[in-house]
Design an enzyme around this catalytic site. Structure first.
Site: not given
Ligand code: ADP
Ligand code: ADP
Length: 213
Positions: A13, A85, A124, A157, A168
Site C-alpha cells: 500500500k 482499520r 522490508r 522496522r 499483525r
C-alpha cells in the site's frame, strides 16, 4: 477525491501510494508513518501509541481518528493508507466527511496471500530519516543498505519481526478485514492482485483510479 488503500500489512500500500501521489498529486496520508513520527519525537500521542505498535496491536480508535481529522479535511485529493482499520474508524470517517459534503470515493483492496506477506515484511528496510521504503530482494537500494534519496543507513522496522508480523496478520483478520464487506455494501470496493510486481500493480492501480475521473 478521497481514496482508501485497504489490505494486510506488507501488501504494498505504502509503495503504491507514494508512486501515485507523486504522479497524480494526491496527498499521501499514512497513519503508520504519522504514528512512527510521533513515537520518534516522543510526543504525547507517540508515548501512548508505542506499546500498541511494538506488540502489533492497533492504537486506540479515538487517538487515530483525532490525528487523521486534523489533516484530511485540509486536502482535496487524498490517499488514506492504513486508515480506516476498524468499523469504528470507518463510520467516524464517513460522518466527518459527510458534515463537509464529502465522502470516500473509492477503496482499493490489495489482495495477497500470507506467505507472500511474510517475505515482503521480513525483507522490508526503511530509511529512518526520510521514510523511503526498500526491499532486500524486490526493491533494493543502489548501494547496499543505504538510502538512494538521502544517503542514510537503512533500518528494519521494529515490528517487522516474525512474531509481531504474525500478530499483525491476526489483528488484520479480526479487526480490519470486515471493512471489505463494509465498503462492498457501499459499492466502493475495487480489488487488485497485489502479488504482481511493483510496476505491474502500479499499472492496474492507475487504470482503476483513472477510470474514476
Ligand atoms: P503496515 O505498513 O505494516 O501496514 P502501518 O505502518 O500501517 O503497518 O502501521 C504500523 C502500526 O501502526 C500498526 O501495527 C498499528 O499499531 C499502528 N496503526 C497504523 N494505522 C493505524 C490505524 N488506522 N488504527 C490503529 N492503529 C494504527
Ligand atoms: P504496506 O504499506 O502495505 O505495509 P509496503 O509498501 O511497505 O507495504 O511494502 C512492503 C514491502 O514489500 C516493502 O519492502 C516493499 O519494498 C515491498 N514491496 C511492495 N510492493 C511490492 C511488490 N508488488 N512486489 C514485491 N515487493 C513489494
Amino acid at each position: 477525491m478521497i481514496l482508501v488503500f485497504l489490505g494486510p500489512p506488507g501488501a504494498g500500500k505504502g509503495t503504491q501510494a507514494k508512486m501515485l501521489s507523486e504522479e497524480l498529486g494526491f496527498k499521501h496520508i499514512s497513519t503508520g508513518d504519522m504514528l512512527r513520527e510521533a513515537v520518534k519525537n516522543a510526543t504525547p500521542l507517540g508515548l501512548k501509541a508505542k506499546e500498541y505498535m511494538d506488540r502489533g496491536d492497533l492504537v486506540p480508535d479515538d487517538l487515530v481518528i483525532a490525528m487523521v481529522e486534523q489533516v484530511v479535511l485540509k486536502e482535496k485529493k487524498v490517499i488514506l493508507d492504513g486508515f480506516p482499520r476498524t468499523i469504528a474508524q470507518a463510520t467516524s470517517l464517513d460522518s466527518m466527511l459527510k458534515k463537509h459534503g464529502r465522502e470516500v470515493n473509492k477503496v482499493i483492496l490489495f489482495e495477497i496471500d500470507d506467505e507472500v506477506i511474510v517475505d515482503r515484511l521480513t525483507g522490508r528496510r526503511i530509511c529512518p530519516n526520510c521514510g523511503a521504503v526498500y526491499h532486500l530482494k524486490f526493491s533494493p537500494p543502489k548501494e547496499d543498505q543505504i538510502c538512494d534519496i538521502c544517503g542514510t543507513k537503512l533500518i528494519q522496522r521494529q515490528d517487522d519481526t516474525e512474531e509481531v508480523i504474525r500478530r499483525r496478520l491476526e489483528v488484520y483478520r479480526r479487526q480490519t478485514a470486515e471493512l471489505i464487506d463494509f465498503y462492498k455494501r457501499q459499492n466502493k470496493l475495487i480489488s487488485l492482485d497485489a502479488q504482481k510486481s511493483i510496476e505491474e500493480l502500479y499499472k492496474d492501480l492507475k487504470k482503476a483510479v483513472e477510470d474514476e475521473y
